[in-house]
Design an enzyme around this catalytic site. Structure first.
Site, PDB file in Angstrom:
ATOM      1  N   GLU A 120      41.291  80.705  42.337  1.00 55.45           N
ATOM      2  CA  GLU A 120      39.947  80.551  42.060  1.00 55.45           C
ATOM      3  C   GLU A 120      39.585  79.402  43.039  1.00 55.45           C
ATOM      4  O   GLU A 120      39.659  78.286  42.669  1.00 55.45           O
ATOM      5  CB  GLU A 120      39.684  80.062  40.739  1.00 55.45           C
ATOM      6  CG  GLU A 120      38.114  79.981  40.327  1.00 55.45           C
ATOM      7  CD  GLU A 120      37.791  79.757  38.880  1.00 55.45           C
ATOM      8  OE1 GLU A 120      37.490  80.697  38.295  1.00 55.45           O
ATOM      9  OE2 GLU A 120      38.208  78.786  38.127  1.00 55.45           O
TER      10      GLU A 120
ATOM     11  N   HIS B 215      42.127  74.329  35.094  1.00 55.51           N
ATOM     12  CA  HIS B 215      40.873  74.740  35.841  1.00 55.51           C
ATOM     13  C   HIS B 215      40.167  73.522  36.876  1.00 55.51           C
ATOM     14  O   HIS B 215      40.375  72.572  36.196  1.00 55.51           O
ATOM     15  CB  HIS B 215      39.931  75.212  34.748  1.00 55.51           C
ATOM     16  CG  HIS B 215      38.603  75.978  35.275  1.00 55.51           C
ATOM     17  ND1 HIS B 215      37.864  75.329  35.932  1.00 55.51           N
ATOM     18  CD2 HIS B 215      38.205  77.180  35.111  1.00 55.51           C
ATOM     19  CE1 HIS B 215      36.619  76.207  36.245  1.00 55.51           C
ATOM     20  NE2 HIS B 215      37.076  77.303  35.713  1.00 55.51           N
TER      21      HIS B 215
HETATM   22  P1  PGA Z   1      32.020  81.720  37.664  1.00 53.09           P
HETATM   23  O1  PGA Z   1      33.000  80.662  36.932  1.00 53.09           O
HETATM   24  O2  PGA Z   1      32.618  83.299  37.349  1.00 53.09           O
HETATM   25  O3  PGA Z   1      30.709  81.315  37.117  1.00 53.09           O
HETATM   26  O4  PGA Z   1      31.927  81.511  39.121  1.00 53.09           O
HETATM   27  C1  PGA Z   1      34.305  80.970  37.153  1.00 53.09           C
HETATM   28  C2  PGA Z   1      35.227  80.170  36.587  1.00 53.09           C
HETATM   29  O5  PGA Z   1      34.956  78.807  36.956  1.00 53.09           O
HETATM   30  O6  PGA Z   1      36.119  80.307  35.621  1.00 53.09           O
END
Ligand code: PGA
Length: 254
Positions: free
Chosen positions: A164, A95
């Protein structure tokens, strides 16, 4: 090829007590249906894995990190071995909030390989920090290559990849919303890299989207973005919102 959709609640370092964690999980459990089409995973902070696990029936249990080695002299680490004893079946790896604190591509690679070899599904997060223009930056390809170094072809179908982009995560300062169109381009880009490297078996890899996903925009990411699901941070801490998000995802036929 039909891939089961997957919605993952990434609670990050929330909530503040085991009682609140169990209560939130219970509330989510009571609102989601067991579905052939959508798998739901709840990933609480590691001290709350046990109380959350005790209330889960339909959702599966996920961890937010793992140590690649077996039990031994690794102060502060939680081994894949210990996660397996808690019936953890998924684990987030790489992450951006961990990369920023020093997790390297090499560490991410060791974690991915260890999880695959020991039967826990890695949810590998990749994504650029900044975006200029429309093209998916090559750092996404580099992160993917580095994370999958040495992974055996026979394991690849068990991987989940989360695209992401850091600039779209809700807690990023001046976060901006992403579009289903960009998500679609990322999906195509990532799948092409995987298929080039691992062959057609890689079409079974679920590629999901993360970054400010909520009940109202999940449809666009799944339908137009052709994503196989989502990694949900902020919205997964509100049971009603998360339940609606899961239901909206389940209603989408592809
Ligand atoms: P968010 O976070 O949905 O609050 O943008 C997603 C993540 O960082 O996994």
């Amino acid at each position: 090829m039909s891939r089961k959709k997957i919605i993952i609640a990434n609670w990050k370092s929330n909530p503040d007590s085991p009682g609140r964690a169990a209560a939130l999980a219970k509330k989510i459990e009571s609102g989601i249906l067991k579905s052939k089409h959508v798998e739901v995973v709840i990933a609480p902070p590691s001290p709350f894995l046990i109380p959350v696990s005790a209330v889960l029936k339909k959702a599966k249990l996920g961890a937010q990190d793992v140590f690649w080695d077996d039990i031994g002299p690794h102060t502060g680490e939680v081994s894949w071995h210990q996660l397996k004893h808690l019936s953890v079946s998924f684990c987030i790896v790489g992450h951006s909030e961990r990369r920023i604190r020093g997790e390297t591509d090499d560490m991410i690679n060791k974690k991915v390989r260890s999880l695959l070899e020991h039967g826990i599904t890695p949810i590998l997060c990749i994504g650029e920090r900044e975006r200029v223009g429309n093209e998916i930056p090559t750092v996404v390809e580099e992160q993917l290559h580095d994370a999958l170094r040495g992974v055996k072809r026979s394991f690849i179908k068990n991987l989940v990849v989360t695209y992401e982009p850091v600039w779209a995560i809700s807690t990023t300062v001046s976060a901006r919303a992403d579009t289903p169109d960009n998500a679609f381009r990322a999906r195509v880009y990532i799948q092409k890299i995987l298929v080039n490297r691992f062959g057609s078996e890689a079409k079974k890899v679920r590629i999901i989207y993360g970054g400010s996903v909520h009940a109202r925009n999940i449809g666009g990411f799944l339908r137009e973005g052709k994503m196989d699901g989502a990694l949900v941070g902020g919205a997964s801490l509100h049971a009603e919102e998360f339940i609606t998000l899961v239901r909206n995802a389940a209603a989408i036929q592809r």
